[in-house]
Design an enzyme around this catalytic site. Structure first.
Site, PDB file in Angstrom:
ATOM      1  N   GLU A 173      65.797  54.610  68.550  1.00 61.25           N
ATOM      2  CA  GLU A 173      66.441  53.873  69.780  1.00 61.25           C
ATOM      3  C   GLU A 173      67.670  54.517  70.294  1.00 61.25           C
ATOM      4  O   GLU A 173      68.734  53.767  70.228  1.00 61.25           O
ATOM      5  CB  GLU A 173      66.669  52.444  69.856  1.00 61.25           C
ATOM      6  CG  GLU A 173      65.201  51.740  69.424  1.00 61.25           C
ATOM      7  CD  GLU A 173      65.397  50.026  69.143  1.00 61.25           C
ATOM      8  OE1 GLU A 173      66.541  49.477  69.080  1.00 61.25           O
ATOM      9  OE2 GLU A 173      64.585  49.518  69.508  1.00 61.25           O
TER      10      GLU A 173
ATOM     11  N   GLU B 185      57.499  49.243  67.944  1.00 59.64           N
ATOM     12  CA  GLU B 185      57.918  47.896  67.327  1.00 59.64           C
ATOM     13  C   GLU B 185      57.221  46.757  68.405  1.00 59.64           C
ATOM     14  O   GLU B 185      57.722  46.762  69.483  1.00 59.64           O
ATOM     15  CB  GLU B 185      59.373  47.814  67.171  1.00 59.64           C
ATOM     16  CG  GLU B 185      59.857  48.893  66.435  1.00 59.64           C
ATOM     17  CD  GLU B 185      61.362  48.930  66.094  1.00 59.64           C
ATOM     18  OE1 GLU B 185      62.166  47.939  66.789  1.00 59.64           O
ATOM     19  OE2 GLU B 185      61.870  49.910  65.588  1.00 59.64           O
TER      20      GLU B 185
HETATM   21  C1  GAL Z   1      64.969  47.208  67.147  1.00 65.37           C
HETATM   22  C2  GAL Z   1      65.136  48.034  66.252  1.00 65.37           C
HETATM   23  C3  GAL Z   1      64.667  47.742  64.737  1.00 65.37           C
HETATM   24  C4  GAL Z   1      65.225  46.068  64.610  1.00 65.37           C
HETATM   25  C5  GAL Z   1      64.686  45.300  65.768  1.00 65.37           C
HETATM   26  C6  GAL Z   1      64.749  44.010  65.713  1.00 65.37           C
HETATM   27  O1  GAL Z   1      65.724  47.378  68.476  1.00 65.37           O
HETATM   28  O2  GAL Z   1      64.686  49.530  66.357  1.00 65.37           O
HETATM   29  O3  GAL Z   1      65.363  48.393  63.901  1.00 65.37           O
HETATM   30  O4  GAL Z   1      66.804  46.398  64.619  1.00 65.37           O
HETATM   31  O5  GAL Z   1      64.932  45.751  67.127  1.00 65.37           O
HETATM   32  O6  GAL Z   1      64.287  43.102  66.697  1.00 65.37           O
END
Ligand code: GAL
Length: 633
Positions: free
Chosen positions: A144, A315
């Site tokens: 990110e 994710e």
């Molecule tokens: C994302 C990140 C992850 C985790 C997640 C939590 O932005 O890549 O590592 O922190 O959020 O929602």
């Protein structure tokens, strides 16, 4: 291509005793991919130069032996403590000159070249060890970029890099002073060393100076990414991926993507409802457990363009997150709906974040597919159901939409640098137009302002584009479809001055923006026939046809054939009217969808998504709350 599922996993968080069982459960859940390693630097290299790969070798073996494909990551978003001790000046500095300290993540400055070398070094070490590992089928670089407000850094390294970048770009100080208009307020520079960063000035700095710094900062993200990509490409031929974030616009994602094979993004619909969307409390309440009906789709469509057709959700939120001001649980069905929506927009893979909820540290309140005790969390059953459905459904075929929106990161920086009105945000402008188009049942593609695909669309939307490249101007002169251009399009040169001829300077359209007004909330210009301009209105003059008038008699839209210039920021009704009539001219069917219902057409199917907490009926078909319906085209 078969659509796939995956999960984010942190073997270093769990005893080795559970890895085998975890891997077997992932596999039997129907997952194909497992992403690992993106925060594991302190375990991979506990001391400078002293690597400990054995645990990672075993983790990859266990996952691979279970039949999972591994996405291996470079851990460069989390430089360990020793790294910061070695390079105390690698920390980014915020606008006030304060360091962003060790103790969480993303604490590096993109301009710090010794850290960039350290990232090359760890990428090389990983590439040497795992470049030919058959279980590793893709790589993720860093994590990110730009998240937690980390693109811009006002460090001495950024200042030195910025000066070198300026020298390269302008060659001479005469050219730089002239391009920026530094004669204004006696800001002329006699040496490159005399040029500082545009922070902590008494009142606003020169917008050209700020714009140059924004371009420089974006270039550093691309260069940082390229440094690792170049290293990894010499060790592996599997795809390289980065996971972008929602509504992060401080760097040009297209530039970063030029060195990668697949784009991906991290989708947290319930968190984004609070911290990424300009909306009302009523809207937030209605979609509290579902997320905004357009936000995910917007990014799916944008990152499909960024990835040049290839993209994933790296994710996906499975349950409550920990980081928004309020963290409700998703409505039952949403973990499945969000994934189907991603596939309908062309995602190859959707990975859930994360496998098991961590009982420690910052994200202990963030759900996973499993509870901290290893028992299934509510999303587990939805993913089980989803993987059965995926096995049955024929492929989701790619499809070019009829409608394209030009998306341009530098325009976002430009209107942040000089908004001219507190409510003028580029993202918001594009997003509102996108929302209006989608509420008419349209499927949408994003394109860059110079994309050779532009002539193949029936309707082209060009909101707020800072500078129109000559190639787009030429394409518009020949365009056979309908174009809706503006507001504020082509209103600055690339050096941030007002061009002559005055904007919008469109081919064959005799229309000039004489002056602009920004408007406080609740002040509007009503449009004849319905809708209004808010936030922003332009005074249009010229001989072109006035296609729409404001109640005060001033032109709102001026046109020549199928080219229309929109001299203001339409509200929802205004955009819907303009887009619907442009579609009518092109024979594109529109429909007024019920609130919270959205459609996406693929090559073979029409998908409908119900973001509401109650069932809806669409064309005689009942779609349950949080439900998905698809039919053959
Ligand atoms: C994302 C990140 C992850 C985790 C997640 C939590 O932005 O890549 O590592 O922190 O959020 O929602």
């Amino acid at each position: 291509m078969k659509r796939e599922l995956g999960v984010c996993y942190y073997p270093e968080h769990w005893g080795e005793a559970v890895w085998e069982e975890d891997a077997a459960r992932m596999k039997s859940l129907g997952l194909s991919w497992v992403r690992i390693g993106e925060f594991a630097w302190s375990r991979i290299e506990p001391k400078p130069g002293a690597f400990n790969f054995e645990w990672l070798d075993r983790a990859i073996d266990v996952l691979g032996a279970a039949g999972l494909k591994v996405v291996m990551s470079t851990p460069t978003a989390t430089p360990p403590r020793w790294m910061v001790q070695k390079y105390p000046d690698m920390l980014a500095l915020d606008e006030a000159g304060q360091p962003r300290r060790f103790g969480s993540r993303r604490h590096y400055c993109f301009s710090h070249l010794p850290y960039r070398d350290e990232c090359r070094r760890i990428a090389r070490a990983l590439g040497e060890r795992y470049g030919n590992n058959p279980h590793i089928q893709a790589w993720q670089l860093d994590n990110e970029y730009g998240c937690h407000d980390t693109t811009l850094s006002y460090s001495p390294h950024a200042e030195a890099g910025f000066r070198a970048w300026l020298k390269e770009k302008y060659g001479t100080l005469g050219a730089l002073n002239a391009a920026w208009g530094n004669v204004f307020w006696s800001m002329e520079y006699a040496t490159f060393k005399g040029i500082g960063l545009p922070n902590q000035t008494v009142t606003e700095p020169n917008p050209a100076h700020m714009m140059a710094f924004r371009r420089y900062s974006s270039d550093q993200v691309a260069a940082f990414n390229r440094a690792q990509a170049d290293v990894l490409k010499s060790y592996t031929s599997v795809p390289l991926i980065h996971n972008y974030m929602g509504r992060i616009t401080e760097f040009d994602h297209f530039d970063v993507a030029a060195d990668l094979d697949i784009a991906s993004w991290d989708s947290y619909p319930l968190g984004f409802l609070w911290d990424r969307i300009d909306t009302t409390e009523v809207h937030r309440k209605r979609f509290l457990r579902q997320g905004d009906p357009d936000f995910q789709a917007f990014h799916h469509d944008l990152y499909r363009a960024v990835g040049d057709g290839r993209w994933w959700v790296m994710e996906q939120q499975p349950g409550p997150v920990n980081w928004a001001p309020y963290n409700p649980a998703p409505l039952t069905g949403m973990a499945r709906l969000w994934a189907w929506e991603a596939y309908a927009h062309g995602a190859e893979t959707v990975c859930y974040f994360r496998w098991r909820q961590a009982p420690f540290a910052q994200e202990q309140m963030h759900s996973g597919l499993l509870r901290p005790d290893g028992k299934p969390a509510p999303a587990f059953a939805e993913v089980e159901h989803l993987s059965e459905e995926l096995a049955l459904l024929p492929d989701v075929a790619p499809h070019q939409a009829d409608v394209a929106i030009v998306f341009d990161y530098p325009s976002c920086w430009a209107w942040e640098v000089q908004p001219q009105g507190a409510d003028f945000h580029y993202f918001r402008l594009v997003y509102e137009q996108y929302r209006a188009a989608r509420s008419l049942g349209l499927s949408i593609d994003f394109v860059q302002s110079w994309s050779p695909q532009i002539p193949t669309y029936k309707l082209l939307l060009v909101p707020g584009l800072m500078t129109m490249p000559a190639i787009l101007r030429d394409m518009l002169a020949q365009f056979e479809g309908t174009s809706l251009i503006g507001p504020r399009t082509n209103s600055k040169t690339t050096e941030f001055s007002i061009p002559t001829p005055l904007p919008p300077d469109l081919p064959g359209l005799d229309c000039t923006v004489e002056f602009v007004e920004s408007l406080p909330p609740n002040v509007k210009y009503q449009l004849e026939g319905g809708g209004a301009f808010r936030h922003w209105a332009e005074r249009l003059t010229g001989e072109a046809e006035v296609a729409l008038t404001r109640h005060d008699g001033a032109p709102a839209v001026m046109s020549s054939g199928n080219m229309h210039y929109v001299g203001g920021w339409p509200d929802r009704e205004g955009w819907e009217r303009l887009i619907a009539s442009a579609c009518e001219a092109q024979g594109i069917a529109t429909v007024r969808l019920p609130e919270g219902v959205r459609i996406r057409e693929t090559g073979r199917h029409r998908f409908a998504f119900n973001y509401n907490s109650t069932a809806v009926t669409l064309d005689g078909v009942r779609i349950p709350a949080a439900g998905v319906h698809w039919e053959d085209l």
